[in-house]
Design a protein around this motif. Sequence first.
Motif, mmCIF file in Angstrom:
data_model
loop_
_atom_site.group_PDB
_atom_site.id
_atom_site.type_symbol
_atom_site.label_atom_id
_atom_site.label_comp_id
_atom_site.label_asym_id
_atom_site.label_seq_id
_atom_site.Cartn_x
_atom_site.Cartn_y
_atom_site.Cartn_z
ATOM 1 N N HIS A 198 -4.549 38.079 -1.014
ATOM 2 C CA HIS A 198 -5.767 37.964 -1.814
ATOM 3 C C HIS A 198 -5.670 38.807 -3.089
ATOM 4 O O HIS A 198 -6.141 38.407 -4.147
ATOM 5 N N ILE A 199 -5.042 39.969 -2.964
ATOM 6 C CA ILE A 199 -4.869 40.825 -4.159
ATOM 7 C C ILE A 199 -3.949 40.105 -5.158
ATOM 8 O O ILE A 199 -4.222 40.061 -6.359
ATOM 9 N N ARG A 200 -2.873 39.513 -4.631
ATOM 10 C CA ARG A 200 -1.960 38.747 -5.509
ATOM 11 C C ARG A 200 -2.701 37.613 -6.203
ATOM 12 O O ARG A 200 -2.555 37.386 -7.400
ATOM 13 N N ASN A 201 -3.500 36.880 -5.430
ATOM 14 C CA ASN A 201 -4.233 35.736 -5.992
ATOM 15 C C ASN A 201 -5.206 36.189 -7.068
ATOM 16 O O ASN A 201 -5.339 35.556 -8.121
ATOM 17 N N MET A 202 -5.900 37.285 -6.795
ATOM 18 C CA MET A 202 -6.874 37.775 -7.760
ATOM 19 C C MET A 202 -6.179 38.142 -9.075
ATOM 20 O O MET A 202 -6.650 37.810 -10.158
ATOM 21 N N ALA A 203 -5.017 38.811 -8.939
ATOM 22 C CA ALA A 203 -4.315 39.253 -10.145
ATOM 23 C C ALA A 203 -3.814 38.059 -10.949
ATOM 24 O O ALA A 203 -4.021 37.989 -12.175
ATOM 25 N N SER A 204 -3.190 37.077 -10.295
ATOM 26 C CA SER A 204 -2.664 35.917 -11.043
ATOM 27 C C SER A 204 -3.798 35.094 -11.628
ATOM 28 O O SER A 204 -3.687 34.574 -12.747
ATOM 29 N N THR A 205 -4.885 34.950 -10.884
ATOM 30 C CA THR A 205 -6.018 34.189 -11.426
ATOM 31 C C THR A 205 -6.561 34.871 -12.688
ATOM 32 O O THR A 205 -6.956 34.205 -13.640
ATOM 33 N N SER A 206 -6.544 36.196 -12.680
ATOM 34 C CA SER A 206 -7.100 36.908 -13.842
ATOM 35 C C SER A 206 -6.277 36.622 -15.092
ATOM 36 O O SER A 206 -6.825 36.445 -16.179
ATOM 37 N N TYR A 207 -4.948 36.543 -14.910
ATOM 38 C CA TYR A 207 -4.113 36.189 -16.075
ATOM 39 C C TYR A 207 -4.445 34.772 -16.527
ATOM 40 O O TYR A 207 -4.672 34.507 -17.709
ATOM 41 N N LEU A 208 -4.508 33.882 -15.552
ATOM 42 C CA LEU A 208 -4.757 32.470 -15.841
ATOM 43 C C LEU A 208 -6.115 32.269 -16.522
ATOM 44 O O LEU A 208 -6.238 31.540 -17.504
ATOM 45 N N ALA A 209 -7.151 32.934 -15.975
ATOM 46 C CA ALA A 209 -8.516 32.658 -16.432
ATOM 47 C C ALA A 209 -8.926 33.525 -17.614
ATOM 48 O O ALA A 209 -9.823 33.149 -18.370
ATOM 49 N N GLY A 210 -8.272 34.692 -17.766
ATOM 50 C CA GLY A 210 -8.807 35.642 -18.733
ATOM 51 C C GLY A 210 -8.042 35.776 -20.019
ATOM 52 O O GLY A 210 -8.549 36.371 -20.978
ATOM 53 N N ASN A 211 -6.853 35.203 -20.070
ATOM 54 C CA ASN A 211 -6.020 35.472 -21.223
ATOM 55 C C ASN A 211 -6.308 34.525 -22.392
ATOM 56 O O ASN A 211 -6.764 34.931 -23.473
ATOM 57 N N THR A 212 -6.093 33.229 -22.175
ATOM 58 C CA THR A 212 -6.262 32.278 -23.280
ATOM 59 C C THR A 212 -7.739 32.133 -23.691
ATOM 60 O O THR A 212 -8.034 31.902 -24.861
ATOM 61 N N THR A 213 -8.646 32.298 -22.729
ATOM 62 C CA THR A 213 -10.071 32.199 -23.059
ATOM 63 C C THR A 213 -10.459 33.315 -24.040
ATOM 64 O O THR A 213 -11.119 33.075 -25.050
ATOM 65 N N THR A 214 -9.997 34.539 -23.738
ATOM 66 C CA THR A 214 -10.340 35.674 -24.610
ATOM 67 C C THR A 214 -9.679 35.490 -25.979
ATOM 68 O O THR A 214 -10.299 35.743 -27.023
ATOM 69 N N LYS A 215 -8.436 35.007 -25.966
ATOM 70 C CA LYS A 215 -7.740 34.755 -27.237
ATOM 71 C C LYS A 215 -8.540 33.757 -28.089
ATOM 72 O O LYS A 215 -8.741 33.961 -29.284
ATOM 73 N N SER A 216 -8.987 32.681 -27.458
ATOM 74 C CA SER A 216 -9.712 31.653 -28.205
ATOM 75 C C SER A 216 -10.963 32.238 -28.873
ATOM 76 O O SER A 216 -11.255 31.951 -30.030
ATOM 77 N N VAL A 217 -11.694 33.087 -28.144
ATOM 78 C CA VAL A 217 -12.932 33.635 -28.714
ATOM 79 C C VAL A 217 -12.616 34.568 -29.899
ATOM 80 O O VAL A 217 -13.306 34.532 -30.921
ATOM 81 N N ILE A 218 -11.569 35.372 -29.775
ATOM 82 C CA ILE A 218 -11.240 36.296 -30.885
ATOM 83 C C ILE A 218 -10.808 35.485 -32.123
ATOM 84 O O ILE A 218 -11.188 35.801 -33.255
ATOM 85 N N LEU A 219 -10.067 34.402 -31.897
ATOM 86 C CA LEU A 219 -9.674 33.561 -33.042
ATOM 87 C C LEU A 219 -10.900 32.884 -33.662
ATOM 88 O O LEU A 219 -10.989 32.728 -34.881
ATOM 89 N N THR A 220 -11.851 32.496 -32.823
ATOM 90 C CA THR A 220 -13.088 31.907 -33.344
ATOM 91 C C THR A 220 -13.816 32.913 -34.238
ATOM 92 O O THR A 220 -14.317 32.581 -35.317
ATOM 93 N N PHE A 221 -13.844 34.172 -33.794
ATOM 94 C CA PHE A 221 -14.476 35.219 -34.606
ATOM 95 C C PHE A 221 -13.759 35.336 -35.966
ATOM 96 O O PHE A 221 -14.396 35.409 -37.015
ATOM 97 N N MET A 222 -12.428 35.323 -35.940
ATOM 98 C CA MET A 222 -11.679 35.481 -37.197
ATOM 99 C C MET A 222 -11.923 34.289 -38.131
ATOM 100 O O MET A 222 -12.049 34.443 -39.346
ATOM 101 N N LEU A 223 -12.030 33.116 -37.527
ATOM 102 C CA LEU A 223 -12.329 31.924 -38.330
ATOM 103 C C LEU A 223 -13.729 32.042 -38.947
ATOM 104 O O LEU A 223 -13.927 31.776 -40.140
ATOM 105 N N ALA A 224 -14.686 32.471 -38.134
ATOM 106 C CA ALA A 224 -16.075 32.595 -38.622
ATOM 107 C C ALA A 224 -16.160 33.595 -39.770
ATOM 108 O O ALA A 224 -16.875 33.383 -40.750
ATOM 109 N N MET A 225 -15.424 34.697 -39.667
ATOM 110 C CA MET A 225 -15.478 35.718 -40.725
ATOM 111 C C MET A 225 -14.804 35.208 -42.010
ATOM 112 O O MET A 225 -15.271 35.486 -43.114
#
Length: 415
Positions: A198-225
Amino acid sequence: MLPVNCWRSVGRFTPTDLFTTMDELGGWHFNVGAMPYNDTWRKHRRLYQQNFRPVAVQKIQPIQRRKIHDLVINLLNSPEDFDQHVSTATEAIIMTTLYGYDIAKTDDPFVEVAEKAMRLRAIFLIPGSFPISELPFAKYLPSWAPGCEYTKELQDRPFKFAMEQKSKGKAASISSLVTDLVEQLQEDDPDYAQKLQHIRNMASTSYLAGNTTTKSVILTFMLAMTLNPHIQTKAQEEIDRVIGTNRLPDFSDREKLPYVEAVYRETMRWYPPAPLGTPRKAMQTDCYNGYCIPEGTTVYPNLWAMSRDETLYHEPHQFIPERFLDSSGPFTGINDILLFGFGRRVCAGRYLADASVWMAVVSILTTLRLEKAKDVEGNEVHVEWNYTDGLICFPRQFRCSITPRGPQYLLISPE
Ligand code: HEM
């Protein structure tokens, strides 16, 4: 498939078998976001609740501050590679937090494997884009099927790294969530193997779910500015007035900066990285807005349409932070942020994501000026508001000029 534009009605659905089958096919069974609503999912969710609740994520702030400050320096050193620098920062936050694995270089071998795995997953998960995935036998394809080796490595390699650090006694110096959690397990516990998984699953899911989503939002901010220099100036004036120019803003300053918060909130609304959220299955026959939704129907929560609801957001396609400065103000709590989804399947890493994006917004505003780039003849290069398609969307490549706003960037301490 019906779009559901009212978030309140979505809570009674559960992730669909379609999503689960395609994830199984690609070797992604560890993905918490695709687990059906059962005891196994609940145990994983509990791990998230314990380790990613507001108090727990405060421990991650030093990593977020460091990696975002590194981002600022990288943006100044090679502004033309800003997309890659944002990727590195978001990957580094997750990998350092979870595994104590510091991504120093952009050609990190782990990142290469992870990117291959993620590209394949994006293909599997667009319904209809890969017809074999919808055949019932598809889930019995062997683990050596193309792409599965990347998925396996995505799980194994960083976990192995973290465990090696632990066995070498380095866990205290390279602290990580995975090693901390494994240390708390008792090897004679009959559920040891399951808890470890379960610890392994949680860690891999966090990479999967948290990386590209956060990147997309930061790029959206840079585009907006880049597209809205007057808004950028207004936020920078607030930072200068409240923080001054002799120090950098920190998490403890957040509530003193309402306009920056409004810019953050508008960024989160302007383009949800996962415009169709995650698919659900109706658990019972239901009626909504005159539609009959039979039990078992796949339903996509249309976050995109919700963020464009004109009864809530006047001129929804425009970037207008002021819309969050009405009587209730911009600090209304994270559950008002639609892009994290809703109900019992709401994003489990939202407090971490919220802090990473806010730190990026405030740090970039404090230190840098984003403007349209100029061509060799001195004419502004046109920037379009244009996004990629797919499960997770990003602004399509655009050019912008990134320069220091003043001496503030010199306040960033070297590591
Ligand atoms: C700005 C960044 C992020 C965005 C926009 C985002 C968005 C989402 C969305 C829309 C969902 C589906 C919610 C639903 O179906 O109602 C989701 C689920 C999830 N997210 Fe995030 N997320 C972000 C960052 C993160 C981070 C950093 C983590 C982990 C550390 C994370 C972990 C998860 C997990 C585990 C789920 C599945 C929850 C479940 O099915 O029980 N996310 N996220």
